[in-house]
Design an enzyme around this catalytic site. Structure first.
Site, short mmCIF file in Angstrom:
data_model
loop_
_atom_site.label_atom_id
_atom_site.label_comp_id
_atom_site.label_asym_id
_atom_site.label_seq_id
_atom_site.Cartn_x
_atom_site.Cartn_y
_atom_site.Cartn_z
N LYS A 179 0.85 -1.22 0.00
CA LYS A 179 0.00 0.00 0.00
C LYS A 179 0.87 1.25 0.00
O LYS A 179 0.54 2.24 -0.64
CB LYS A 179 -0.95 0.00 1.20
CG LYS A 179 -1.85 -1.22 1.24
CD LYS A 179 -3.33 -0.91 1.29
CE LYS A 179 -4.10 -2.19 1.09
NZ LYS A 179 -5.44 -2.18 0.75
N LYS A 181 -4.79 -9.93 -6.74
CA LYS A 181 -5.92 -10.23 -5.85
C LYS A 181 -7.12 -9.32 -6.15
O LYS A 181 -6.92 -8.12 -6.42
CB LYS A 181 -5.45 -9.99 -4.41
CG LYS A 181 -6.43 -10.35 -3.33
CD LYS A 181 -5.85 -10.04 -1.95
CE LYS A 181 -6.23 -8.65 -1.47
NZ LYS A 181 -7.30 -8.58 -0.48
N LYS A 192 -11.22 -4.57 -2.84
CA LYS A 192 -12.26 -3.54 -2.97
C LYS A 192 -11.71 -2.14 -3.21
O LYS A 192 -12.39 -1.28 -3.70
CB LYS A 192 -13.24 -3.57 -1.79
CG LYS A 192 -12.67 -3.29 -0.43
CD LYS A 192 -13.81 -3.30 0.60
CE LYS A 192 -13.52 -4.18 1.79
NZ LYS A 192 -12.32 -3.79 2.54
P1 ATP Z 1 -8.65 -3.30 0.51
O1 ATP Z 1 -8.68 -3.30 -0.98
O2 ATP Z 1 -9.17 -2.08 1.15
O3 ATP Z 1 -7.33 -3.77 1.08
P2 ATP Z 1 -9.85 -5.92 0.51
O4 ATP Z 1 -10.87 -6.05 -0.55
O5 ATP Z 1 -8.53 -6.57 0.27
O6 ATP Z 1 -9.70 -4.41 0.92
P3 ATP Z 1 -10.19 -6.41 3.32
O7 ATP Z 1 -11.08 -5.48 4.05
O8 ATP Z 1 -8.71 -6.24 3.46
O9 ATP Z 1 -10.54 -6.49 1.78
O10 ATP Z 1 -10.53 -7.90 3.70
C1 ATP Z 1 -11.71 -8.36 4.32
C2 ATP Z 1 -11.62 -9.86 4.37
O11 ATP Z 1 -11.79 -10.39 3.04
C3 ATP Z 1 -10.27 -10.40 4.85
O12 ATP Z 1 -10.45 -11.55 5.63
C4 ATP Z 1 -9.55 -10.71 3.58
O13 ATP Z 1 -8.53 -11.66 3.75
C5 ATP Z 1 -10.69 -11.20 2.69
N1 ATP Z 1 -10.40 -10.98 1.28
C6 ATP Z 1 -10.19 -9.78 0.68
N2 ATP Z 1 -9.96 -9.94 -0.63
C7 ATP Z 1 -10.02 -11.28 -0.87
C8 ATP Z 1 -9.84 -12.08 -2.03
N3 ATP Z 1 -9.58 -11.54 -3.19
N4 ATP Z 1 -9.99 -13.41 -1.90
C9 ATP Z 1 -10.28 -13.99 -0.72
N5 ATP Z 1 -10.42 -13.28 0.43
C10 ATP Z 1 -10.30 -11.95 0.36
#
Ligand code: ATP
Ligand code: LTN
Length: 329
Positions: free
Chosen positions: A112, A195, A198
């Protein structure tokens, strides 16, 4: 045996399919037989710039999706991190036990911060895992279900807890990250080597997307050379990602999914994936709309804050006493 289970999501954006498969859908599975704490890491959402209105709306949305995914406020404690001041308190104390070196090695921080100008990297982004450790330790959590990307943070939490216990006695419970074997890392549809995330909407399927849009996104997902529907992460990352999504949502193994599609062409395979994704998200959206219309969100948040504070304050008091501060209670 009953375990204490805890997990959270930060309200940085619209929930996407990876959040559902890697996190949300697993939460309610625990609530019948365990003591479950599921929260929204809203303080964590401030670690990168975010519009106040967007943050507020995302937070309500995630509570509604928690309920839509089957979490029951009478079985699980559902709350907002910022409404339990003990998180900030314990985070401040724990910060003294975390070392700059180990913090600098956190992959999420490196990823990040590499996208920011060096002069505008906030301290909160750096100390993020310390606050996350406080989130976990406050509730004596034993089991922390997360996606693959959060494993390192939970491991740091374990190290901090062990370090603290070594010095002050048996204060913290040592947590274990639980990562599902399949679906822990759903990839972007436009670049299956990255990955789905969001905060980087390209290639995401959002839980609030129109179903026609979802179908279109899947039909135009990047696939690979060849024509066989086979799981091969190295050479067929796109097809492998779609197979993972399909098998998770159908609750079958990858091998079973492969068998179903032996004689399929990519186009027909994608159509089957789109059907199951639209079916799952369509049902979620129906429940989500009912929940919003029922107006119960504020009630759920208020109830959660009271329940969570009770336990979190006990832990902070114990920690304060252990280090020589005046603990209350
Ligand atoms: P950001 O983009 O803000 O980092 P994010 O989409 O990666 O957000 P988080 O809020 O970090 O999501 O994660 C919430 C939960 O969803 C965590 O347990 C994370 O491991 C899971 N998660 C996020 N993205 C994925 C993915 N692509 N596949 C599986 N699990 C995910
Ligand atoms: N960092 C996590 C969200 C999060 C969390 C936690 C998850 C904050 N505190 C405690 C599990 C336990 C994320 O980005 N998904």
């Amino acid at each position: 045996m009953e375990h204490i289970v805890l997990s959270g999501i930060k309200p940085t954006g619209q929930l996407q399919l990876g959040n559902y498969i890697g996190a949300l859908r697993n939460f309610s599975k625990y609530q019948d037989e365990n003591k479950v704490f599921i929260f929204i890491a809203d303080l964590h959402a401030l670690t990168l710039p975010i519009d106040p209105e967007v943050l507020y709306n995302n937070t309500r949305d995630i509570i509604a999706f928690y309920l839509a995914c089957g979490l029951d406020p009478n079985k699980a404690t559902i709350f907002l991190q910022s409404q339990v001041p003990a998180h900030a308190e314990l985070g401040t104390i724990l910060g003294n036990f975390a070392y700059m070196g180990e913090m600098s090695r956190m992959t999420q921080f490196k990823e990040k911060s590499s996208k920011l100008n060096e002069k505008s990297i906030g301290l909160g982004l750096f100390t993020y895992p310390v606050l996350m450790a406080a989130d976990i330790l406050l509730y004596n959590a034993e089991t922390v279900p997360v996606g693959e990307d959060q494993k390192q943070h939970v491991e740091l939490c374990r190290d901090l807890a062990l370090r603290f216990n070594h010095r002050y006695g048996d204060i913290f419970t040592i947590p274990t990250p639980v990562i599902s074997k399949v679906g822990a890392r759903i990839m972007s549809l436009s670049d299956p080597t990255k990955k789905m995330s969001k905060s980087e909407p390209k290639g995401d399927i959002f839980l609030k997307d129109d179903l026609a849009v979802i179908r279109k996104k899947i039909m135009s997902a990047v696939t690979d050379m060849g024509s066989e529907v086979k799981y091969d992460k190295e050479n067929k990352p796109g097809i492998s990602n779609l197979l993972t999504i399909y098998s998770c949502l159908k609750d079958i193994t990858i091998e079973e999914a492969e068998k179903e599609f032996v004689s399929y062409r990519y186009g027909d395979f994608k159509k089957a994936v789109a059907d199951v994704v639209c079916d799952t998200i369509g049902r979620l959206q129906e429940k989500y709309n009912e929940i919003l219309a029922s107006g119960i969100i504020d009630e759920v948040i208020a109830k959660g804050a009271i329940e969570a504070s009770k336990i979190a304050n006990e832990t902070v008091s114990r920690v304060k006493k252990a280090v020589g501060l005046y603990g209350t209670k």
